[in-house]
Design a protein around this motif. Structure first.
Motif, short mmCIF file in Angstrom:
data_model
loop_
_atom_site.label_atom_id
_atom_site.label_comp_id
_atom_site.label_asym_id
_atom_site.label_seq_id
_atom_site.Cartn_x
_atom_site.Cartn_y
_atom_site.Cartn_z
N ARG A 1 -4.35 -13.23 -4.15
CA ARG A 1 -5.16 -12.81 -2.99
C ARG A 1 -4.51 -13.25 -1.68
NH1 ARG A 1 -10.68 -14.21 -6.27
NH2 ARG A 1 -10.58 -12.29 -7.52
N ALA A 2 -3.90 -14.42 -1.70
CA ALA A 2 -3.23 -14.90 -0.48
C ALA A 2 -2.08 -13.96 -0.09
CB ALA A 2 -2.72 -16.32 -0.70
N ILE A 3 -1.33 -13.53 -1.08
CA ILE A 3 -0.17 -12.69 -0.78
C ILE A 3 -0.63 -11.29 -0.35
CG2 ILE A 3 0.57 -11.56 -2.94
CD1 ILE A 3 3.21 -13.02 -2.58
N LEU A 4 -1.72 -10.79 -0.96
CA LEU A 4 -2.25 -9.49 -0.55
C LEU A 4 -2.79 -9.57 0.88
CD1 LEU A 4 -3.90 -8.30 -3.88
CD2 LEU A 4 -1.94 -7.26 -2.72
N ASP A 5 -3.41 -10.68 1.23
CA ASP A 5 -3.88 -10.89 2.61
C ASP A 5 -2.71 -10.82 3.58
OD1 ASP A 5 -6.54 -11.16 2.05
OD2 ASP A 5 -6.52 -13.37 2.02
N GLN A 6 -1.62 -11.52 3.23
CA GLN A 6 -0.43 -11.53 4.10
C GLN A 6 0.13 -10.14 4.31
OE1 GLN A 6 2.71 -14.02 2.54
NE2 GLN A 6 1.29 -15.72 2.32
N MET A 7 -0.02 -9.30 3.29
CA MET A 7 0.54 -7.95 3.37
C MET A 7 -0.45 -6.97 3.98
SD MET A 7 2.53 -7.53 -0.14
CE MET A 7 4.27 -7.83 -0.16
N GLY A 8 -1.56 -7.46 4.46
CA GLY A 8 -2.54 -6.57 5.08
C GLY A 8 -3.32 -5.75 4.06
N LEU A 9 -3.36 -6.23 2.80
CA LEU A 9 -4.07 -5.49 1.76
C LEU A 9 -5.28 -6.26 1.24
CD1 LEU A 9 -0.94 -4.26 -0.22
CD2 LEU A 9 -2.63 -2.78 0.86
N GLY A 10 -5.70 -7.26 2.01
CA GLY A 10 -6.81 -8.10 1.56
C GLY A 10 -8.06 -7.29 1.24
N ALA A 11 -8.34 -6.29 2.06
CA ALA A 11 -9.56 -5.49 1.86
C ALA A 11 -9.46 -4.59 0.63
CB ALA A 11 -9.82 -4.64 3.10
N ARG A 12 -8.26 -4.43 0.11
CA ARG A 12 -8.03 -3.55 -1.04
C ARG A 12 -7.92 -4.29 -2.36
NH1 ARG A 12 -9.39 0.31 1.34
NH2 ARG A 12 -8.14 1.86 2.42
N ARG A 13 -8.08 -5.61 -2.31
CA ARG A 13 -7.69 -6.40 -3.49
C ARG A 13 -8.50 -6.09 -4.75
NH1 ARG A 13 -10.10 -12.15 -1.38
NH2 ARG A 13 -12.10 -12.02 -2.45
N GLY A 14 -9.74 -5.66 -4.57
CA GLY A 14 -10.57 -5.38 -5.74
C GLY A 14 -10.46 -3.96 -6.25
N HIS A 15 -9.61 -3.15 -5.59
CA HIS A 15 -9.49 -1.75 -5.99
C HIS A 15 -8.51 -1.58 -7.14
CE1 HIS A 15 -11.44 0.24 -2.39
NE2 HIS A 15 -11.36 -1.02 -2.00
N ARG A 16 -8.79 -0.59 -7.96
CA ARG A 16 -7.83 -0.22 -9.00
C ARG A 16 -6.76 0.68 -8.39
NH1 ARG A 16 -11.76 0.76 -14.24
NH2 ARG A 16 -12.52 -1.39 -14.28
N PRO A 17 -5.60 0.74 -9.06
CA PRO A 17 -4.49 1.52 -8.49
C PRO A 17 -4.86 2.94 -8.08
CG PRO A 17 -3.68 0.19 -10.29
CD PRO A 17 -5.17 -0.03 -10.25
N ALA A 18 -5.68 3.64 -8.88
CA ALA A 18 -6.00 5.04 -8.57
C ALA A 18 -6.79 5.17 -7.28
CB ALA A 18 -6.77 5.67 -9.74
N GLU A 19 -7.39 4.07 -6.81
CA GLU A 19 -8.16 4.11 -5.57
C GLU A 19 -7.31 3.76 -4.35
OE1 GLU A 19 -12.05 2.51 -8.07
OE2 GLU A 19 -10.95 1.15 -6.76
N LEU A 20 -6.01 3.59 -4.56
CA LEU A 20 -5.09 3.23 -3.48
C LEU A 20 -4.12 4.38 -3.22
CD1 LEU A 20 -4.19 -0.37 -4.73
CD2 LEU A 20 -5.87 0.24 -2.99
N SER A 21 -3.62 4.46 -1.98
CA SER A 21 -2.57 5.44 -1.68
C SER A 21 -1.26 5.01 -2.33
CB SER A 21 -2.37 5.55 -0.16
OG SER A 21 -1.69 4.40 0.32
N GLY A 22 -0.30 5.93 -2.37
CA GLY A 22 1.00 5.59 -2.94
C GLY A 22 1.65 4.41 -2.23
N GLY A 23 1.58 4.44 -0.89
CA GLY A 23 2.18 3.36 -0.12
C GLY A 23 1.50 2.03 -0.40
#
Ligand SMILES: Nc1ncnc2c1ncn2[C@@H]1O[C@H](COP(=O)(O)OP(=O)(O)O)[C@@H](O)[C@H]1O
Ligand SMILES: [Mg+2]
Length: 237
Positions: free
Chosen positions: A138-160
């Motif tokens: 979670r810390a690393i996802l926060d650093q990458m600006g993806l903190g709000a997406r951390r609970g999403h499964r891959p299909a719910e995310l864009s390719g990028g």
């Protein structure tokens, strides 16, 4: 009286990756395919190296040899002090877990678990407790600006976003070598730019050495070193 020169630290002198006369062939029926032939290269620590060449020239094969996924048919390859052509299966497994992070064209995230669980997996593989691994993810996802997406499964995310999660997964164990095989191949221009600049920054922070395979000539601009392949051979320069 002359003072003796101060020795430079070993880590600066010995390249992270050194290959000599590296070859890999495959047999396809009675035919022998030379996927890679006589590759010699050094990649210094902290470099952003690009392996450039058209489809079928041997880019993936080279990355698989550097990452200890496949063994060379001939030649020698040393990465982070490990002689991969001589290593036992157990040593290769340990090397892959501790020394290498892989990034793929199609992200290769596990579909039924969330982004943070995907990022935590390599830490679980090296024996870290689940709660600690998730906290680090979670810390690393926060650093990458993806903190709000951390609970999403891959299909719910864009390719990028998926590729950025895959980068987080690749670096979570702080491996010295990151191997990225056509990491922008499935992204639009903006997504590709974000991924390349993220890889560029990882090399710049000095903790990681990046080897990125691509057929896209434009992406070499960001690199420190270009390894051009043609029909399995390294082109001069
Ligand atoms: N497992 C395999 N068996 C037989 N031939 C293979 C295998 N893997 C790769 N090749 C061949 O080796 C060559 C290089 O492949 P590859 O490293 O995948 O190239 P690139 O990643 O640059 O597209 C190609 O001719 C490919 O068909
Ligand atoms: Mg390939």
């Amino acid at each position: 009286m002359d003072t003796p020169p101060v020795p430079r630290p070993l880590v600066d002198v010995v390249p992270l990756v050194r290959a000599e006369g590296l070859s890999r062939h495959y047999t396809r029926g009675s035919e022998i395919v030379d996927a890679l032939a006589d590759i010699t290269l050094d990649i210094p620590r902290g470099a952003f190296a690009v392996v450039l060449g058209p489809s079928g020239c041997g880019k993936s094969t080279l990355l698989h040899l550097l990452g200890g996924i496949e063994r060379p048919s001939q030649g020698a390859v040393t990465v982070d002090g490990v002689s991969l052509e001589r290593a036992s299966e157990a040593e290769l497994t340990r090397f892959r877990r501790r020394s290498v992070g892989f990034i793929f064209q199609f992200y290769n995230l596990l579909p039924f678990i969330s982004a943070d669980e995907n990022v935590a997996l390599p830490l679980l593989a090296v024996g870290q407790a689940r709660a600690d691994a998730l906290r680090a993810a979670r810390a690393i996802l926060d650093q990458m600006g993806l903190g709000a997406r951390r609970g999403h499964r891959p299909a719910e995310l864009s390719g990028g976003e998926q590729q950025r999660v895959a980068i987080a997964r690749a670096i979570i164990t702080r491996p010295p070598l990151i191997l990225a095989d056509e990491p922008t191949g499935d992204l639009d221009a903006a997504g590709a730019e974000a991924v390349v600049s993220m890889l560029r920054d990882l090399a710049r922070d000095g903790q990681h050495t990046i080897v990125m395979a691509t057929h896209n000539q434009r992406l070499v601009q960001a690199s420190d070193q270009v390894i051009r392949l043609s029909s399995g051979r390294r082109e001069p320069r």
